[in-house]
Design a protein around this motif. Structure first.
Motif, PDB file in Angstrom:
ATOM      1  N   UNK A  58      14.308 -51.195  65.315  1.00 29.17           N
ATOM      2  CA  UNK A  58      14.987 -52.417  65.732  1.00 29.17           C
ATOM      3  C   UNK A  58      16.092 -52.007  66.681  1.00 29.17           C
ATOM      4  N   UNK A  59      16.367 -52.862  67.620  1.00 26.27           N
ATOM      5  CA  UNK A  59      17.514 -52.634  68.486  1.00 26.27           C
ATOM      6  C   UNK A  59      18.786 -52.839  67.685  1.00 26.27           C
ATOM      7  N   UNK A  60      19.795 -52.027  67.957  1.00 29.98           N
ATOM      8  CA  UNK A  60      21.060 -52.199  67.263  1.00 29.98           C
ATOM      9  C   UNK A  60      21.667 -50.875  66.852  1.00 29.98           C
ATOM     10  N   UNK A  61      22.704 -50.963  66.075  1.00 26.60           N
ATOM     11  CA  UNK A  61      23.417 -49.767  65.671  1.00 26.60           C
ATOM     12  C   UNK A  61      24.312 -49.279  66.787  1.00 26.60           C
ATOM     13  N   UNK A  62      25.067 -48.271  66.539  1.00 27.45           N
ATOM     14  CA  UNK A  62      26.013 -47.787  67.544  1.00 27.45           C
ATOM     15  C   UNK A  62      25.361 -46.947  68.625  1.00 27.45           C
ATOM     16  N   UNK A  63      24.075 -46.536  68.444  1.00 25.33           N
ATOM     17  CA  UNK A  63      23.422 -45.709  69.460  1.00 25.33           C
ATOM     18  C   UNK A  63      22.241 -46.390  70.154  1.00 25.33           C
ATOM     19  N   UNK A  64      21.867 -47.581  69.751  1.00 26.93           N
ATOM     20  CA  UNK A  64      20.804 -48.295  70.448  1.00 26.93           C
ATOM     21  C   UNK A  64      19.643 -48.744  69.597  1.00 26.93           C
ATOM     22  N   UNK A  65      19.099 -47.867  68.748  1.00 25.65           N
ATOM     23  CA  UNK A  65      17.970 -48.208  67.884  1.00 25.65           C
ATOM     24  C   UNK A  65      18.301 -47.831  66.446  1.00 25.65           C
ATOM     25  N   UNK A  66      17.739 -48.587  65.510  1.00 22.10           N
ATOM     26  CA  UNK A  66      17.814 -48.210  64.101  1.00 22.10           C
ATOM     27  C   UNK A  66      16.394 -48.125  63.557  1.00 22.10           C
ATOM     28  N   UNK A  67      16.191 -47.222  62.619  1.00 22.90           N
ATOM     29  CA  UNK A  67      14.894 -47.075  61.984  1.00 22.90           C
ATOM     30  C   UNK A  67      14.706 -48.159  60.935  1.00 22.90           C
ATOM     31  N   UNK A  68      13.461 -48.559  60.749  1.00 21.33           N
ATOM     32  CA  UNK A  68      13.113 -49.541  59.735  1.00 21.33           C
ATOM     33  C   UNK A  68      12.049 -48.916  58.844  1.00 21.33           C
ATOM     34  N   UNK A  69      12.281 -48.994  57.548  1.00 20.07           N
ATOM     35  CA  UNK A  69      11.267 -48.600  56.570  1.00 20.07           C
ATOM     36  C   UNK A  69      11.326 -49.650  55.472  1.00 20.07           C
ATOM     37  N   UNK A  70      10.177 -50.283  55.220  1.00 19.14           N
ATOM     38  CA  UNK A  70      10.149 -51.353  54.229  1.00 19.14           C
ATOM     39  C   UNK A  70       8.773 -51.430  53.578  1.00 19.14           C
ATOM     40  N   UNK A  71       8.730 -52.022  52.400  1.00 20.43           N
ATOM     41  CA  UNK A  71       7.473 -52.245  51.720  1.00 20.43           C
ATOM     42  C   UNK A  71       6.753 -53.411  52.389  1.00 20.43           C
ATOM     43  N   UNK A  72       5.424 -53.371  52.399  1.00 14.58           N
ATOM     44  CA  UNK A  72       4.630 -54.470  52.934  1.00 14.58           C
ATOM     45  C   UNK A  72       3.506 -54.784  51.955  1.00 14.58           C
ATOM     46  N   UNK A  73       3.565 -55.985  51.385  1.00 11.98           N
ATOM     47  CA  UNK A  73       2.522 -56.440  50.472  1.00 11.98           C
ATOM     48  C   UNK A  73       1.398 -57.136  51.226  1.00 11.98           C
ATOM     49  N   UNK A  74       1.605 -57.395  52.511  1.00 16.83           N
ATOM     50  CA  UNK A  74       0.643 -58.116  53.332  1.00 16.83           C
ATOM     51  C   UNK A  74      -0.335 -57.150  53.992  1.00 16.83           C
ATOM     52  N   UNK A  75      -1.462 -57.663  54.452  1.00 15.29           N
ATOM     53  CA  UNK A  75      -2.365 -56.812  55.230  1.00 15.29           C
ATOM     54  C   UNK A  75      -1.707 -56.474  56.566  1.00 15.29           C
ATOM     55  N   UNK A  76      -2.219 -55.464  57.263  1.00 13.97           N
ATOM     56  CA  UNK A  76      -1.609 -55.116  58.547  1.00 13.97           C
ATOM     57  C   UNK A  76      -1.734 -56.271  59.535  1.00 13.97           C
ATOM     58  N   UNK A  77      -0.773 -56.327  60.453  1.00 10.26           N
ATOM     59  CA  UNK A  77      -0.833 -57.323  61.524  1.00 10.26           C
ATOM     60  C   UNK A  77      -1.933 -56.916  62.501  1.00 10.26           C
ATOM     61  N   UNK A  78      -2.345 -57.837  63.329  1.00 10.73           N
ATOM     62  CA  UNK A  78      -3.493 -57.640  64.206  1.00 10.73           C
ATOM     63  C   UNK A  78      -3.409 -56.375  65.053  1.00 10.73           C
ATOM     64  N   UNK A  79      -2.252 -56.050  65.597  1.00 12.29           N
ATOM     65  CA  UNK A  79      -2.133 -54.903  66.501  1.00 12.29           C
ATOM     66  C   UNK A  79      -1.556 -53.649  65.842  1.00 12.29           C
ATOM     67  N   UNK A  80      -1.281 -53.698  64.562  1.00 10.05           N
ATOM     68  CA  UNK A  80      -0.717 -52.532  63.867  1.00 10.05           C
ATOM     69  C   UNK A  80      -1.666 -51.355  63.891  1.00 10.05           C
ATOM     70  N   UNK A  81      -1.094 -50.162  63.938  1.00  8.40           N
ATOM     71  CA  UNK A  81      -1.842 -48.929  63.659  1.00  8.40           C
ATOM     72  C   UNK A  81      -1.679 -48.691  62.163  1.00  8.40           C
ATOM     73  N   UNK A  82      -2.751 -48.305  61.517  1.00  8.88           N
ATOM     74  CA  UNK A  82      -2.744 -48.078  60.077  1.00  8.88           C
ATOM     75  C   UNK A  82      -3.053 -46.603  59.833  1.00  8.88           C
ATOM     76  N   UNK A  83      -2.166 -45.951  59.077  1.00  9.43           N
ATOM     77  CA  UNK A  83      -2.335 -44.541  58.735  1.00  9.43           C
ATOM     78  C   UNK A  83      -2.488 -44.439  57.225  1.00  9.43           C
ATOM     79  N   UNK A  84      -3.260 -43.473  56.768  1.00 11.03           N
ATOM     80  CA  UNK A  84      -3.412 -43.243  55.340  1.00 11.03           C
ATOM     81  C   UNK A  84      -3.076 -41.789  55.045  1.00 11.03           C
ATOM     82  N   UNK A  85      -2.108 -41.599  54.163  1.00  9.55           N
ATOM     83  CA  UNK A  85      -1.677 -40.259  53.764  1.00  9.55           C
ATOM     84  C   UNK A  85      -1.923 -40.112  52.272  1.00  9.55           C
ATOM     85  N   UNK A  86      -3.064 -39.568  51.906  1.00 10.19           N
ATOM     86  CA  UNK A  86      -3.368 -39.326  50.499  1.00 10.19           C
ATOM     87  C   UNK A  86      -3.149 -40.587  49.660  1.00 10.19           C
ATOM     88  N   UNK A  87      -3.600 -41.723  50.173  1.00  9.13           N
ATOM     89  CA  UNK A  87      -3.488 -42.982  49.440  1.00  9.13           C
ATOM     90  C   UNK A  87      -2.259 -43.811  49.760  1.00  9.13           C
TER      91      UNK A  87
END
Length: 135
Positions: A58-87
């Motif tokens: 996301x844009x913001x923070x004192x340097x320009x960008x902030x990282x986002x990490x969150x849980x998602x109970x929904x299926x991926x959005x249409x253009x999302x890349x989906x990665x699987x790491x050991x489940x």
């Protein structure tokens, strides 16, 4: 600031979203074995072991960008890349993937901090608190 990559990272199974031409084919993120272990624990603790984790910026923070990490109970959005790491499923939107390509999500535990740590080769500078960065 020098960013050290963890010695062991896990290569994901990647499922590109249909018609996603905006991100390079080899643009991937990785999770360290410790991050995979802790992600599984956090998802189980939450009671949703089959949920996914969404990574982004996301844009913001004192340097320009902030990282986002969150849980998602929904299926991926249409253009999302989906990665699987050991489940552990990880969703990344194409715009974020431009800046996250090559990033390793690690788990860091020190006396002052415990949590996920983005190790991003595109970071040019980061703020003093470590929550925002610029490229």
């Amino acid at each position: 600031m020098t960013i050290m990559e963890p010695e062991n990272t896990t290569t994901p199974n990647v499922t590109p979203a249909p018609a996603d031409k905006s991100a390079p084919a080899k643009a991937v993120v990785s999770l360290s074995p410790k991050a995979i272990e802790m992600a599984k624990k956090q998802l189980a603790k939450r009671g949703t072991p089959d949920a996914a984790i969404r990574l982004g910026l996301r844009g913001g923070g004192c340097s320009g960008f902030t990282y986002v990490i969150e849980f998602s109970d929904d299926p991926p959005r249409e253009r999302d890349r989906v990665f699987d790491f050991d489940g552990v499923r990880v969703y990344v939107d194409p715009k974020s993937l431009i800046y996250l390509a090559g990033t390793v999500l690690d788990w860091e535990q020190t006396l002052m901090y415990q949590g996920f740590k983005f190790r991003n080769p595109h970071e040019a500078t980061s703020c003093g608190c470590g929550h925002s960065f610029s490229v």
